[in-house]
Design a protein around this motif. Structure first.
Motif, PDB file in Angstrom:
ATOM      1  N   TYR A 255      -9.083  14.040  45.096  1.00 32.72           N
ATOM      2  CA  TYR A 255      -8.186  13.645  46.185  1.00 32.72           C
ATOM      3  C   TYR A 255      -8.951  12.745  47.148  1.00 32.72           C
ATOM      4  CZ  TYR A 255      -6.073  18.178  44.755  1.00 32.72           C
ATOM      5  OH  TYR A 255      -5.535  19.252  44.055  1.00 32.72           O
ATOM      6  N   ILE A 256      -8.309  11.698  47.649  1.00 33.64           N
ATOM      7  CA  ILE A 256      -8.835  11.002  48.833  1.00 33.64           C
ATOM      8  C   ILE A 256      -7.795  11.229  49.913  1.00 33.64           C
ATOM      9  CG2 ILE A 256      -9.475   8.800  49.882  1.00 33.64           C
ATOM     10  CD1 ILE A 256     -10.702   7.983  47.273  1.00 33.64           C
ATOM     11  N   LEU A 257      -8.193  12.033  50.891  1.00 32.61           N
ATOM     12  CA  LEU A 257      -7.237  12.518  51.882  1.00 32.61           C
ATOM     13  C   LEU A 257      -7.494  11.855  53.225  1.00 32.61           C
ATOM     14  CD1 LEU A 257      -7.593  16.309  50.982  1.00 32.61           C
ATOM     15  CD2 LEU A 257      -5.696  14.809  50.358  1.00 32.61           C
ATOM     16  N   ASP A 258      -6.454  11.271  53.780  1.00 33.86           N
ATOM     17  CA  ASP A 258      -6.552  10.744  55.127  1.00 33.86           C
ATOM     18  C   ASP A 258      -6.801  11.917  56.086  1.00 33.86           C
ATOM     19  OD1 ASP A 258      -5.619   8.095  56.757  1.00 33.86           O
ATOM     20  OD2 ASP A 258      -5.174   9.943  57.864  1.00 33.86           O
ATOM     21  N   ARG A 259      -7.470  11.642  57.153  1.00 30.11           N
ATOM     22  CA  ARG A 259      -7.804  12.713  58.116  1.00 30.11           C
ATOM     23  C   ARG A 259      -6.561  13.418  58.669  1.00 30.11           C
ATOM     24  NH1 ARG A 259     -13.058  12.801  61.791  1.00 30.11           N
ATOM     25  NH2 ARG A 259     -12.667  14.827  62.717  1.00 30.11           N
ATOM     26  N   GLN A 260      -5.413  12.753  58.615  1.00 27.76           N
ATOM     27  CA  GLN A 260      -4.175  13.410  59.081  1.00 27.76           C
ATOM     28  C   GLN A 260      -3.871  14.697  58.317  1.00 27.76           C
ATOM     29  OE1 GLN A 260      -0.697  10.909  59.409  1.00 27.76           O
ATOM     30  NE2 GLN A 260      -1.996   9.112  59.681  1.00 27.76           N
ATOM     31  N   ILE A 261      -4.522  14.885  57.150  1.00 26.98           N
ATOM     32  CA  ILE A 261      -4.272  16.095  56.360  1.00 26.98           C
ATOM     33  C   ILE A 261      -4.566  17.358  57.175  1.00 26.98           C
ATOM     34  CG2 ILE A 261      -6.584  16.314  55.306  1.00 26.98           C
ATOM     35  CD1 ILE A 261      -3.272  16.888  53.464  1.00 26.98           C
ATOM     36  N   PHE A 262      -5.543  17.280  58.088  1.00 28.84           N
ATOM     37  CA  PHE A 262      -5.925  18.496  58.816  1.00 28.84           C
ATOM     38  C   PHE A 262      -4.807  18.973  59.751  1.00 28.84           C
ATOM     39  CE2 PHE A 262     -10.014  16.534  57.631  1.00 28.84           C
ATOM     40  CZ  PHE A 262     -10.484  17.564  56.826  1.00 28.84           C
TER      41      PHE A 262
END
Ligand code: G1P
Length: 286
Positions: A199-206
């Protein structure tokens, strides 16, 4: 917790079980380093100290091997401590993959706007998929995931994607994700494209992870946080991986990974190939 690997995992963390001679966690670390990552956070539980210790330099062992002239082994031993900076983050309770990923937030710098997540149970080869995923993020922004096409009988073991084609996209096998569902029954599965542990997750995931409720299996699911981001209009794409993918998390998948890896290498490949052919011929005649 490695329950599918008991009794071996009673004392040995499954991340340290070797694929031929290299622990699964080192393969994941190598893949992260090859993709350009400079540091690795291992989300783990208390009592699995060996997983992080594997990345610490062992001067006594190295000087012993050097004195004996065992240079090939010395290189192998040195590799893990020179690959990438490793830190551990302790997940106190096994509340699910979404919760584990959330544990990484405390260790991120202010300038780190995305993270790559690698599930070490998934051996995705040939390596290089993370670079392709990074290019897709550079082009489309947002979050980028890796998919493999699985048989219908297996969709209920995975996070499954609802996708549509992207017109005029520069990379083949890149699709836009319209939705994602964790471990659906076949009748409810939007496709046979399943999340493959990269996965490459944008920080908005948190933020999304803070807002989800327990889902499939009563766990906080990463899939549900991604589905929430999609609903909010956050761009999410998948890259379909056309190579191999082995599940190191169970003995059957692990054996395939070991045989495949050995057959691809010079050290054990030729002899193993000969033995397998003989063994299988004998098996057929039995
Ligand atoms: C996890 C994810 C799932 C993904 C899978 C890949 O499930 O929740 O979406 O498809 O990894 O291996 P697990 O295998 O941990 O149940």
């Amino acid at each position: 917790m490695g329950t599918r690997f008991l009794p071996a995992t009673k004392t040995v963390p499954k991340e340290l079980l070797p694929v031929v001679d290299t622990p699964g966690i080192e393969l994941a670390a190598g893949e992260a380093a090859d993709s350009g990552a400079s540091r690795l956070l291992i989300v783990t539980t208390a009592g699995k100290d060996g997983v992080v210790s594997h990345f610490i330099k062992d001067l006594a062992l190295e000087s012993h091997l050097a004195a004996k002239g065992k240079h090939t082994l010395l290189e192998k031993v040195r590799k893990s401590s020179s690959l990438i900076d490793v830190e551990a983050v302790i997940q106190n309770r096994p509340l699910g993959l979404g919760h584990a990923v959330g544990c990484a937030e405390q260790s991120l710098g202010d300038d780190e706007d995305a993270i790559a997540v690698l599930l070490p149970d998934d051996l995705v080869q040939p390596s290089g998929i993370l670079q392709t995923m990074s290019q897709v993020r550079a082009e489309h922004g947002g979050t980028v995931l890796c998919a493999v096409d699985v048989p219908k009988s297996q969709v209920s073991s995975y996070g499954v994607f609802h996708v549509e084609e992207v017109p005029g996209v520069s990379q083949p096998d890149v699709m836009k994700v319209l939705g994602m569902v964790e471990k659906p029954q076949l009748a409810d599965a939007p496709s046979t494209l399943a999340a493959a542990g990269r996965y490459i997750l944008d920080r908005q995931i948190f933020d999304a992870l803070r807002r989800i409720e327990p889902g499939a299996g009563g766990e906080l699911q990463l899939t549900d946080a991604i589905a929430l981001l999609i609903k909010q209009g956050h761009p999410v794409h998948v890259v379909v991986h056309r190579g191999t993918r082995h599940d190191l998390g169970n003995p059957g998948g692990y054996l395939r990974a070991a045989v495949d890896t050995a057959l691809n290498g010079d050290e054990y490949g030729p002899a193993l190939r000969k033995w397998l052919i003989k063994r299988l011929e004998l098996g057929d005649n039995a």
